[in-house]
Design an enzyme around this catalytic site. Sequence first.
Site, PDB file in Angstrom:
ATOM      1  N   ASN A   2       0.789  -1.236   0.000  1.00  0.00           N
ATOM      2  CA  ASN A   2       0.000   0.000   0.000  1.00  0.00           C
ATOM      3  C   ASN A   2       0.822   1.287   0.000  1.00  0.00           C
ATOM      4  OD1 ASN A   2       0.684  -0.609   2.650  1.00  0.00           O
ATOM      5  ND2 ASN A   2      -1.162   0.315   3.500  1.00  0.00           N
ATOM      6  N   GLU A  36       5.004  -4.235  12.086  1.00  0.00           N
ATOM      7  CA  GLU A  36       4.022  -3.141  11.921  1.00  0.00           C
ATOM      8  C   GLU A  36       2.840  -3.746  11.189  1.00  0.00           C
ATOM      9  OE1 GLU A  36       4.299  -0.134  13.091  1.00  0.00           O
ATOM     10  OE2 GLU A  36       6.421   0.035  13.587  1.00  0.00           O
ATOM     11  N   CYS A  82      -3.056   1.363   6.821  1.00  0.00           N
ATOM     12  CA  CYS A  82      -3.154   0.675   8.118  1.00  0.00           C
ATOM     13  C   CYS A  82      -3.852   1.559   9.132  1.00  0.00           C
ATOM     14  CB  CYS A  82      -1.775   0.266   8.608  1.00  0.00           C
ATOM     15  SG  CYS A  82      -0.595   1.617   8.672  1.00  0.00           S
TER      16      CYS A  82
HETATM   17  P1  NAP Z   1       0.744  -9.162   3.525  1.00  0.00           P
HETATM   18  O1  NAP Z   1      -0.105  -9.983   2.654  1.00  0.00           O
HETATM   19  O2  NAP Z   1       0.949  -9.574   4.926  1.00  0.00           O
HETATM   20  O3  NAP Z   1       2.150  -9.024   2.763  1.00  0.00           O
HETATM   21  C1  NAP Z   1       3.183  -8.231   3.249  1.00  0.00           C
HETATM   22  C2  NAP Z   1       4.515  -8.786   2.771  1.00  0.00           C
HETATM   23  O4  NAP Z   1       4.743 -10.056   3.381  1.00  0.00           O
HETATM   24  C3  NAP Z   1       4.580  -9.014   1.268  1.00  0.00           C
HETATM   25  O5  NAP Z   1       5.871  -8.690   0.815  1.00  0.00           O
HETATM   26  C4  NAP Z   1       4.331 -10.519   1.172  1.00  0.00           C
HETATM   27  O6  NAP Z   1       4.830 -11.089  -0.014  1.00  0.00           O
HETATM   28  C5  NAP Z   1       5.104 -11.002   2.371  1.00  0.00           C
HETATM   29  N1  NAP Z   1       4.728 -12.350   2.831  1.00  0.00           N
HETATM   30  C6  NAP Z   1       3.638 -13.080   2.498  1.00  0.00           C
HETATM   31  N2  NAP Z   1       3.675 -14.278   3.128  1.00  0.00           N
HETATM   32  C7  NAP Z   1       4.803 -14.286   3.879  1.00  0.00           C
HETATM   33  C8  NAP Z   1       5.396 -15.241   4.761  1.00  0.00           C
HETATM   34  N3  NAP Z   1       4.821 -16.418   5.032  1.00  0.00           N
HETATM   35  N4  NAP Z   1       6.563 -14.921   5.379  1.00  0.00           N
HETATM   36  C9  NAP Z   1       7.147 -13.722   5.140  1.00  0.00           C
HETATM   37  N5  NAP Z   1       6.641 -12.783   4.300  1.00  0.00           N
HETATM   38  C10 NAP Z   1       5.477 -13.069   3.689  1.00  0.00           C
HETATM   39  O7  NAP Z   1       0.178  -7.652   3.588  1.00  0.00           O
HETATM   40  P2  NAP Z   1      -0.367  -6.748   2.385  1.00  0.00           P
HETATM   41  O8  NAP Z   1      -1.696  -7.243   1.964  1.00  0.00           O
HETATM   42  O9  NAP Z   1       0.714  -6.561   1.366  1.00  0.00           O
HETATM   43  O10 NAP Z   1      -0.532  -5.338   3.140  1.00  0.00           O
HETATM   44  C11 NAP Z   1      -1.689  -4.951   3.810  1.00  0.00           C
HETATM   45  C12 NAP Z   1      -1.537  -5.134   5.308  1.00  0.00           C
HETATM   46  O11 NAP Z   1      -0.416  -4.401   5.775  1.00  0.00           O
HETATM   47  C13 NAP Z   1      -2.735  -4.557   6.065  1.00  0.00           C
HETATM   48  O12 NAP Z   1      -3.079  -5.429   7.107  1.00  0.00           O
HETATM   49  C14 NAP Z   1      -2.199  -3.249   6.623  1.00  0.00           C
HETATM   50  O13 NAP Z   1      -2.872  -2.775   7.754  1.00  0.00           O
HETATM   51  C15 NAP Z   1      -0.785  -3.613   6.918  1.00  0.00           C
HETATM   52  N6  NAP Z   1       0.048  -2.411   7.006  1.00  0.00           N
HETATM   53  C16 NAP Z   1       0.533  -2.034   8.240  1.00  0.00           C
HETATM   54  C17 NAP Z   1       1.263  -0.863   8.367  1.00  0.00           C
HETATM   55  C18 NAP Z   1       1.815  -0.416   9.699  1.00  0.00           C
HETATM   56  O14 NAP Z   1       2.737   0.384   9.697  1.00  0.00           O
HETATM   57  N7  NAP Z   1       1.308  -0.905  10.828  1.00  0.00           N
HETATM   58  C19 NAP Z   1       1.515  -0.078   7.231  1.00  0.00           C
HETATM   59  C20 NAP Z   1       1.006  -0.493   6.004  1.00  0.00           C
HETATM   60  C21 NAP Z   1       0.283  -1.668   5.899  1.00  0.00           C
HETATM   61  P3  NAP Z   1       3.856 -11.301  -1.274  1.00  0.00           P
HETATM   62  O15 NAP Z   1       3.416  -9.938  -1.679  1.00  0.00           O
HETATM   63  O16 NAP Z   1       4.717 -11.990  -2.234  1.00  0.00           O
HETATM   64  O17 NAP Z   1       2.706 -12.148  -0.787  1.00  0.00           O
END
Ligand code: NAP
Length: 468
Positions: free
Chosen positions: A149, A244, A278
């Site tokens: 995002n 995060e 987020c």
């Molecule tokens: P995600 O599906 O958890 O993916 C995040 C990253 O993790 C991607 O690079 C993903 O790779 C990788 N990943 C997937 N499976 C993994 C595993 N088993 N082990 C290690 N890494 C793995 O999250 P998203 O859909 O991209 O992002 C949205 C989420 O991020 C929301 O929940 C949002 O609230 C949160 N977020 C939090 C913050 C904060 O600062 N608190 C900021 C922004 C977003 P792939 O893309 O290849 O699957």
Amino acid sequence: MKMLINGNLIDKNDKIAVLNPFNNEIVDHVPSGNGEDVKNAIYSANKAKKSIRDMSSRKLSRILYDIHQELKEKSSEISRLICLETGKPIRDSKVEMERSLQTLLMAAEESKRIYGETIPMDAAIAGKKVFGFTIKIPLGVVAAITPFNYPVNLAIHKIAPALAAKNSVVLKPSTQAPLAALKMVEIMDGHLPDGIINTITGSGNVLGDKIVTSEMVDKISFTGSVNTGLSIARKAGMKKLTLELGGNDPLIVLDDADLDAAVTAAVSGSYLNAGQVCIAVKRIILQEKIADQFAEELVSQTKKIKVGDPLDPETEMGPLINEKAAIHVERVVNDAVNNGAELLWGGSRKGAFYEATVIDHVQNEMELVQKETFGPVSPIIRVKDLDEAIKLANSTPYGLQAGIFTQNIEKAKKAVRQIEAGSVLINKQPTFRTDNMPFGGFKMSGIGKEGVKYAVEDMTRSKLVVIG
Ligand code: NAP
């Protein structure tokens, strides 16, 4: 684009297409990395860590300033990539790039003020005539795993502090939106010794465990969903961890609030980046007396959001990251409506586009407010008083940020004391972050803080020196 390992751009026959969520056209391809690539990237970071550890802080800071300069010159190209690969409106993609440059500058400054501490050893009987002080040393290799995002600023929030603290880095960007971050790292690499910064692309499901369980990685800095964060925490062993994760931020509006300001805050907090933030406003908790008027104003403002081609500078809201994400939002909203919530505006989907939607009389137990919806939805929950508002604010597993609108300082102070969240914002929407503030949630929203100074601290360890 390609992966970067030990200063070399690496391609693969097996590739992943990166799609523009606006029109499903292919923006570019990235290599589908495998376990061997992960090993090579981590090995290269490990081999190179000495070259950055031994660099003077003066030289390192200079390099970070030089990187800032080149990224600034290329910021239009990178903003455009953010827009194409995420569907984020170009005006917001430019803001992300501006923030990323600021984050990098902060790290260039912070790299010159990493201090240890003097310990009054003689406060203990055994410490008579003994000097003691701590020095801060780098961890070694930091693995950064980032979501779709805010693909550049969230990557720079990890890479820049890691470099400022003299670590080498392996970045695994989101498969949905890897291009802008890869471009940025290529530019950074041109200023650094080979192997200090590396990237691997490919499915997190395949590569994640290889990164997380590697004994050559000293810290994992992860931003993403709670489920992935939990999986990482279970497997990381003794590594340092920053997680995060997701949020479900409430915006509380009491009956003494400045309603115009509160409605404006709700609109910008709910629909920024089509709600895929987020710290988006994910629940609007209204005191009953002002609820009707607030809802009416919110609908009127929501109708004005300009939806369209993300490349159009007038567009305020684009598509979600893909159709699957929009279908998820549609289902969660429909479930709420089928269970008694009232749709005031929006509620329809076309491909990856989901309308900015206002939904009233939402019940606290509904999935729409118990889980993270990650779409452009304003769910309204009505309450009788502040105590009920705080109780509801605390009633989900998340605790990232929270906002409250009131003119009553005692009520605001009570909210600050009682809301379980990493930040409480008074007369401001929770969708607010400056890149130097300590940022990070409680409960399932994560572990640790980012914000350059705090991330730098977390990218070092303290070593005690004692002089007898
Ligand atoms: P995600 O599906 O958890 O993916 C995040 C990253 O993790 C991607 O690079 C993903 O790779 C990788 N990943 C997937 N499976 C993994 C595993 N088993 N082990 C290690 N890494 C793995 O999250 P998203 O859909 O991209 O992002 C949205 C989420 O991020 C929301 O929940 C949002 O609230 C949160 N977020 C939090 C913050 C904060 O600062 N608190 C900021 C922004 C977003 P792939 O893309 O290849 O699957």
